[in-house]
Design a protein around this motif. Sequence first.
Motif, PDB file in Angstrom:
ATOM      1  N   ARG A   1       0.843  -1.235  -0.073  1.00  0.00           N
ATOM      2  CA  ARG A   1      -0.021  -0.147   0.131  1.00  0.00           C
ATOM      3  C   ARG A   1       0.740   1.257  -0.035  1.00  0.00           C
ATOM      4  N   PHE A   2       2.314   1.065   0.273  1.00  0.00           N
ATOM      5  CA  PHE A   2       2.935   2.483   0.202  1.00  0.00           C
ATOM      6  C   PHE A   2       3.903   2.336  -0.959  1.00  0.00           C
TER       7      PHE A   2
ATOM      8  N   HIS B   1       6.522   5.449   7.446  1.00  0.00           N
ATOM      9  CA  HIS B   1       6.656   5.075   6.068  1.00  0.00           C
ATOM     10  C   HIS B   1       7.360   6.135   5.100  1.00  0.00           C
TER      11      HIS B   1
ATOM     12  N   ALA C   1       1.080   8.560   1.937  1.00  0.00           N
ATOM     13  CA  ALA C   1       1.589   7.331   1.347  1.00  0.00           C
ATOM     14  C   ALA C   1       1.082   7.123  -0.087  1.00  0.00           C
TER      15      ALA C   1
ATOM     16  N   GLY D   1      -2.708   9.650   7.623  1.00  0.00           N
ATOM     17  CA  GLY D   1      -3.077   8.191   7.755  1.00  0.00           C
ATOM     18  C   GLY D   1      -3.359   8.173   9.199  1.00  0.00           C
TER      19      GLY D   1
ATOM     20  N   PRO E   1      -3.333   3.968   5.602  1.00  0.00           N
ATOM     21  CA  PRO E   1      -2.582   4.963   4.977  1.00  0.00           C
ATOM     22  C   PRO E   1      -3.415   6.019   4.490  1.00  0.00           C
TER      23      PRO E   1
END
Length: 705
Positions: free
Chosen positions: A63-64, A170, A127, A106, A123
């Motif tokens: 997802r990042f 992240h 992100a 997030g 996120p």
Amino acid sequence: MSTRYPFTAVVGMDDLRLALLLNAVSPAVGGVLVRGEKGTAKSTAVRALAALLPDVPVVPGCRFSCDPAAPDPQCPDGPHGAGPTEHRDARMVELPVGASEDRLVGALDIERALSEGVKAFEPGLLADAHRGILYVDEVNLLHDHLIDLLLDAAAMGSSYVEREGVSVRHAARFLLVGTMNPEEGELRPQLLDRFGLTVEVAASREPDQRVEVVRRRLAYDADPAGFAARWADEEEALRQRIATARALLPDVVLGDAALRQISATCAAFEVDGMRADIVMARTATALAAWAGRAEVAEEDVRQAALLALPHRRRRNPFDAPGLDEDKLDRTLEEYGPQEDPQDSQDDEPDPEPEGPDDGPDGGGPDGGGGLPPQDGPDDAPQPSGADAGPEQPSVPDQRSDSAPEQQPAQPGNPGNDAAEGGTAPEKAAVGAAEPFKTKRFDVPGLGEGADGRRSRARTAHGRTTGSRRPHGALGKLHLAATVQAAAPHQKVRGRSGRGLVVRRDDLREAVREGREGNLVLFVVDASGSMAARKRMTAVKGAVLSLLMDAYQRRDKVGMITFRGADAALALPPTSSVEAGAARLEQLPTGGRTPLAAGLLKAHEVLRVERLRDASRRPLVVVVTDGRATGGVEPRPRASKAAQLLASEGVASVVVDCETGPVRLGLAGELARDLQGTAVTLDELRADSVSALVRNVTDTTHRRAA
């Protein structure tokens, strides 16, 4: 998905297109801030850029958007081992002005974190924008704390989310682009400095170019796909040029001579800190790569200065961004490569003087750093539009006063009516005195308005003063209150072991107290009694100082002027203090003093603004000598108008402009009617010898009594 307008089809806007492309070549430049009037294709150009960026390789399911070649070791979805690779288009993520902090960075599921001990993280937009573009339209209207989070992430390349000991980190590296209309308010200088480049855009005044803009837009609206297809070759060529420049960038040499010019330029223009030097170096390197050169040249340094320095030279909100290009050229020439004296001794003098067209290089160097050809002859970047910023207030008039100071009014003749008659000629506007730091005036009580720096308020940031049940999504968790609420029910809930059984009803969020921004409404007396040059210069300087104070405290400002027979709303409430300064500079004086009309106009403006934003509390600043000479029974009418404002709880300050040996104290009477505070021009200064011991908050004691 709708077809985006092609980047190469944008007419003109050379500086804007070049700045965006340089960031596409080297994201380390630090993003672009686009300043300009509405309707100038700012958003269109930014959205079109995303289609030109190379595809992004990503780890499947991450997802990042981790890079398979170098995955983030701290990725919340990691660790990522060797595996397949996916390619997707570079994203362009838009941050809405009304976004919450959780939407940006997030959110952690605090309930699961406390009860299950897991990091359940959703996120945010940072992100989503990783390895792409993060676009903020109207960035000047974004809440300050969101801008701080955004720029911190852009500078560090990562985002941290921390809630009561539970933290997630992240990667967040993106091309940051912000657009703004200066008429709607300015960014703080500290935030301006965080954008790598800035450009000023304005609609062309050339009829032929405007015709072409309309023609292309109508063609696009009629057939977006067909229009995009006609520009596909130009788009592909530009995409390839970006890829080529990216590949060349690591090999570009920034020589000592160019680096010396960069540092000398930043020093000559007195920019704060070292960020400008670094941004200029990165920009000049990207310009060289964009031009296909392996070494930075002087023209790269010059163009980098025009893009990276204008917004960093502002010392206060009334300074117009821009650079003196003649000074820039002199600095570059002075600190450019010096000719070796030995070489000059070996050279033989020319037998004949050079003609006017016999330049040493036969026409000058070919910079090659411009944009692809467009619209025929316009195939090179135009000079930076940074000098087209908002008009700077005029310098205070330093000449000796030719108009004598008005004689003090006698009790039987308030305001020198003979000089104030409705048919008296209007006097030209005079300049403002040098602004100064003013005392802070607060609105009494505890508000709930937008974050700012003036009055006490319940805000999302600040010191914790208590706790409450969350209304909707949980904000800032109050851990102690949550544990206290859950503790009595552990036996009933069958708790076993060391874990705490927490349910939704136990959660408590922190109540925080900070400061809010207010609506500061200036009511300025521009009548004949204020018209003496020396007095009006001082009055304008005081209002300019209060405007600057409002800017620093994140207030909205509005301005009402009254003179002659009526009052006028010179500046509707806005976040742009520059607009207020411009109106102030142009303010003429003369005529009678309709004080009641000015106060009633303030009452009407506040009524309308209360409907638009009920949470923003007002502070009325009346700048006058207190005289009232316009209309029937001017003094009683003014007193009733003031009492009307006071009855609605409007906080007020009266700046007493009366001067001379004989003073009537009318401004003080007005302040009593308003249940506000009266201060003289001398007391307004923060560094005044006669310290100001009264404040607007004193009115609470008088009202209580």
